[in-house]
Scaffold this motif. Structure first.
Motif, short mmCIF file in Angstrom:
data_model
loop_
_atom_site.label_atom_id
_atom_site.label_comp_id
_atom_site.label_asym_id
_atom_site.label_seq_id
_atom_site.Cartn_x
_atom_site.Cartn_y
_atom_site.Cartn_z
N GLN A 1 0.86 -1.19 0.00
CA GLN A 1 0.00 0.00 0.00
C GLN A 1 0.89 1.24 0.00
N VAL A 2 0.34 2.35 -0.47
CA VAL A 2 1.04 3.62 -0.32
C VAL A 2 0.15 4.61 0.44
N THR A 3 0.79 5.63 0.98
CA THR A 3 0.07 6.72 1.62
C THR A 3 0.31 7.98 0.80
N ILE A 4 -0.79 8.60 0.39
CA ILE A 4 -0.71 9.88 -0.32
C ILE A 4 -1.01 10.97 0.70
N ALA A 5 -0.06 11.83 0.94
CA ALA A 5 -0.20 12.82 2.01
C ALA A 5 -0.05 14.23 1.43
N CYS A 6 -1.14 14.98 1.48
CA CYS A 6 -1.16 16.28 0.79
C CYS A 6 -1.16 17.44 1.78
N PHE A 7 -0.46 18.46 1.42
CA PHE A 7 -0.40 19.67 2.24
C PHE A 7 -0.21 20.86 1.32
N GLY A 8 -0.32 22.05 1.89
CA GLY A 8 -0.17 23.24 1.07
C GLY A 8 1.12 23.95 1.38
N ASP A 9 1.34 25.04 0.67
CA ASP A 9 2.53 25.83 0.97
C ASP A 9 2.43 26.39 2.39
N GLY A 10 1.20 26.69 2.82
CA GLY A 10 1.03 27.15 4.20
C GLY A 10 1.45 26.08 5.19
N GLY A 11 0.98 24.87 4.98
CA GLY A 11 1.30 23.76 5.88
C GLY A 11 2.78 23.47 5.94
N SER A 12 3.46 23.73 4.83
CA SER A 12 4.90 23.43 4.79
C SER A 12 5.69 24.27 5.78
N ASN A 13 5.06 25.31 6.30
CA ASN A 13 5.73 26.14 7.29
C ASN A 13 5.77 25.52 8.68
N ARG A 14 4.98 24.48 8.90
CA ARG A 14 4.93 23.86 10.23
C ARG A 14 6.20 23.04 10.50
N GLY A 15 6.61 23.07 11.74
CA GLY A 15 7.77 22.28 12.16
C GLY A 15 7.54 20.79 12.09
N THR A 16 6.27 20.39 12.11
CA THR A 16 5.94 18.97 12.01
C THR A 16 6.47 18.37 10.71
N LEU A 17 6.61 19.22 9.68
CA LEU A 17 7.15 18.74 8.40
C LEU A 17 8.53 18.15 8.62
N HIS A 18 9.34 18.83 9.38
CA HIS A 18 10.71 18.36 9.61
C HIS A 18 10.71 16.97 10.23
N GLU A 19 9.95 16.79 11.29
CA GLU A 19 9.98 15.50 12.00
C GLU A 19 9.51 14.37 11.09
N ALA A 20 8.47 14.64 10.32
CA ALA A 20 7.88 13.57 9.52
C ALA A 20 8.66 13.30 8.23
N PHE A 21 9.12 14.35 7.58
CA PHE A 21 9.97 14.13 6.39
C PHE A 21 11.20 13.31 6.80
N ASN A 22 11.79 13.73 7.88
CA ASN A 22 13.00 13.05 8.35
C ASN A 22 12.75 11.57 8.61
N LEU A 23 11.71 11.29 9.40
CA LEU A 23 11.47 9.89 9.77
C LEU A 23 10.98 9.06 8.58
N SER A 24 10.19 9.67 7.70
CA SER A 24 9.72 8.90 6.53
C SER A 24 10.90 8.47 5.69
N SER A 25 11.93 9.30 5.66
CA SER A 25 13.13 8.98 4.89
C SER A 25 13.98 7.94 5.62
N VAL A 26 14.17 8.13 6.93
CA VAL A 26 14.97 7.18 7.71
C VAL A 26 14.33 5.79 7.67
#
Lengths: 325, 320
Positions: free
Chosen positions: A138-163
């Motif tokens: 399965q895949v997860t499609i996760a959508c956000f906007g340019d506004g959402g990209s300003n949240r710090g949560t992006l860092h934690e999740a991008f990082n862990l999704s990659s690790v």
């Protein structure tokens, strides 16, 4: 996957239905049928439909908040009627009339919709982790906007999704505006995709007004994710035709956007450009186009009537919803 | 029965549930080593796929657990310190707590958020809280606050099997507390208070480490006052009936809790007793809780957190 004519027609139809559903939701708001608020998706249909078409039913989908997810929902096979009834506050709504505008369709991979922008990141991380652990490609499609990209949560999740090499396709709907604030005053670089590459997540920037470009980029990322090759990110540059929230001022900071500016954007209307392409290629005839339009209008009128006729929820349900038995 | 200690009882509950259900997994910072010993050694048995060390990223830890719970798993997220739950406020308070309700009951969130809580270690304002009021205040969450090894194991096993989000607070001051647990498997249902000591003069309602402090005080003053101690064990669901039954017998109530006094759970429990048991009261309810200030560190901690002398003083006052 190679798109057949039927696929192209499905995508065109779904964009038309998305626009019509958007329009009837706006009308519903203006007539007092829609009880909460509505954030129009006009201008981002190519992204939504291009991204969410031809996924598997069990792929998880975190739809973008614009249009409260309609383009994504319809493309993935979700019910527009459940969506509209929820907005009308009726018991037939996707969340029994309790949520107002959130959408859930777990059988179709839509496990919920959030009210807080940027919560997509940690939560989709969990869906991606589950997808990997299930071992069913399965895949997860996760959508956000340019506004959402300003949240710090992006860092934690991008990082862990990659690790963790999770099967997540991060999709950014960059329309350049977060409510009234332009991205030029909220982000120091040109491309949000650069954030992903910083975490070793492959990222591409696509024209979000071109449904085929979006679809090809997303499908390539989906195939990689299914093959266990980890997350990808797609940044789609889109346009926001309407004000942030219907009825709110259409401003940049506190200065109104001009009619000329909007008219210029609408020249790129993804439905009109895709229609022209399909007519030119002979995939659709003018009669087909008219029928698709008429069918969508009839579908919306029927939905509206159904929602108007539906019952208000019985308040006794509320107590049953707080905790599972 | 066999002898154990509080943290081993917690580890045993995790071990048994990991063994029983392959949808259970643990994630958090340093859970393989185990900061407080509650998860130590589990990785050797279950592997790093199920005992997942994470980076220092509380929103991602909570979000990953909550999201995976929605998608078919029963994750246990260890937040290390209860204070750190505030960092993941959106995930715990808005998503885990609300998403079943908000989505018309279509999705469940069977997650356990566990954290070490409480004072006594002089760790100061951001490592000593027991943020019970925040959790009890939030509809959609359940809250277990075990005070003994027996309760810790039985409640944690129930928490993991619950289809709702459960916050499980294990108290740092109780980690080495000895106690007996059955050899065989057992579970403790939520919403069942336990009378930890029977008495006839005054009802002390206490939670977590305050149960142990109250027991010690009761023992010291047993020749003067017969103290009954009721431990709710879970604050949501909350067993008011057992408390009211005790109040019918004693007519006097002291509520002891380690969270902040203002808008704390002592206020909530006290008012519920007023609403449902006023006629049985012979004296105004007394409460003992943390002072309305951040928890000071070092030598100053004892001036903020409730101490045995405060409990003894409150019992004396309610008996006067």
């Amino acid at each position: 996957m190679k798109l057949k004519n039927d696929d192209l027609i499905f995508m065109y139809k779904t964009m038309v239905r998305t626009r019509k559903l958007d329009e009837i939701t706006i009308k519903g708001l203006q007539e007092g049928k829609v009880l909460a608020f509505y954030h129009s998706s006009q201008g981002s249909e190519a992204l939504a439909v291009g991204a969410a078409s031809f996924l598997r039913p069990d792929d998880y989908l975190w739809a973008h908040h614009r249009g409260h997810g309609i383009g994504y929902i319809l493309a993935k096979g979700g019910s527009g009627r459940d969506f509209l009834a929820e907005h009308y506050g009726k018991a037939t709504g996707s969340c029994l009339g309790v949520s107002g505008f959130h959408f859930a369709d777990p059988e179709n991979g839509a496990l919920g919709a959030a009210g807080t922008i940027g919560s997509v990141f940690p939560m989709s991380l969990g869906w991606g982790l589950a997808a990997k652990k299930h071992g069913r490609q399965q895949v997860t499609i996760a959508c956000f906007g340019d506004g959402g990209s300003n949240r710090g949560t992006l860092h934690e999740a991008f990082n862990l999704s990659s690790v963790w090499k999770l099967p997540i396709v991060w999709i950014c709907d960059n329309n350049g505006m977060a409510q009234y604030t332009p991205i030029t005053d909220a982000y120091a670089k040109d491309d949000i995709a650069d954030l992903a590459t910083g975490y070793d997540i492959p990222a591409v920037v696509v024209d979000g007004m071109d449904i085929i470009a979006v679809h090809e980029a997303v499908q390539a990322a989906v195939e990689k994710a299914r093959a266990g090759e980890g997350p990808s990110m797609i940044e789609a540059k889109t346009k926001r035709f309407r004000e942030h929230s219907i009825g709110s001022p259409d401003v940049v900071h506190n200065q109104p956007r001009t009619d000329e500016e909007i008219a210029e954007m609408k020249k790129l209307d993804p439905i009109i450009t895709f229609k022209a392409k399909l007519l030119e290629q002979g995939v659709l005839t003018k009669a087909d186009v008219e029928k698709i339009n008429n069918d969508a209008e009839a579908e919306m009128a029927e939905m509206d009537q159904f929602c108007v006729d539906s019952q208000i929820p019985d308040p006794s349900i509320l107590n049953t919803l707080v905790y599972a038995e | 029965m066999k002898q154990t200690i509080y943290l081993m009882a917690i580890r045993e509950a995790l071990d048994e549930e990991l063994q029983r259900d392959d949808k259970v997994f643990i994630l958090g910072e340093d859970v393989q080593q185990g900061t407080f010993g509650t998860t130590t050694g589990l990785v050797d048995k279950f592997g790093p796929e199920r005992i997942m060390d994470t980076p220092l990223a509380e929103t991602a830890v909570a979000g990953a657990a909550i999201g995976a719970a929605q998608a078919g798993f029963r994750p246990v997220a260890d937040m290390m310190f209860g204070d750190f739950m505030y960092i993941a406020g959106d995930e715990i308070m808005l998503k885990a707590a609300k998403w079943r309700f908000l989505h018309g009951g279509k999705v469940n969130v069977p997650v356990v958020i566990m954290a070490a809580v409480g004072g006594g270690m002089k760790l100061g304002a951001e490592h000593s809280m027991i943020p019970e009021a925040m959790i009890m205040h939030t509809p959609g969450l359940k809250l277990a606050v075990p005070s003994t090894p027996y309760d810790a194991k039985g409640l944690l096993k129930t928490a993991i099997r619950d289809d709702n989000p459960v916050v499980f607070f294990y108290h740092k001051g109780l980690l080495g507390l000895p106690g007996e647990i059955p050899e065989d498997e057992y579970l403790i249902p939520f919403g069942q208070a336990d009378v930890k000591r029977e008495g006839s003069d005054v009802t002390v309602v206490a939670t977590s480490a305050m149960v142990q402090q109250s027991l010690a005080v009761a023992e010291q003053i047993k020749d003067k006052v017969s103290v009954e101690i009721v431990d709710p064990r879970t604050l949501e669901p909350f067993d008011l009936d057992t408390i009211i039954e005790s109040v019918k017998k004693t007519g006097r109530v002291v509520i002891v809790d380690e969270d902040t006094k203002r808008c704390g759970i002592t206020a909530e429990i006290g008012m519920q007793i007023m609403e449902n048991g006023f006629d049985y009261l012979d004296a105004p309810i007394q409460r003992v809780a943390a002072a309305n200030m951040p928890i000071a560190a070092g030598f100053m901690e004892e001036h903020v957190l409730p101490q045995p002398k405060n409990i003894a003083g409150a019992i004396e006052a309610v008996m006067a």
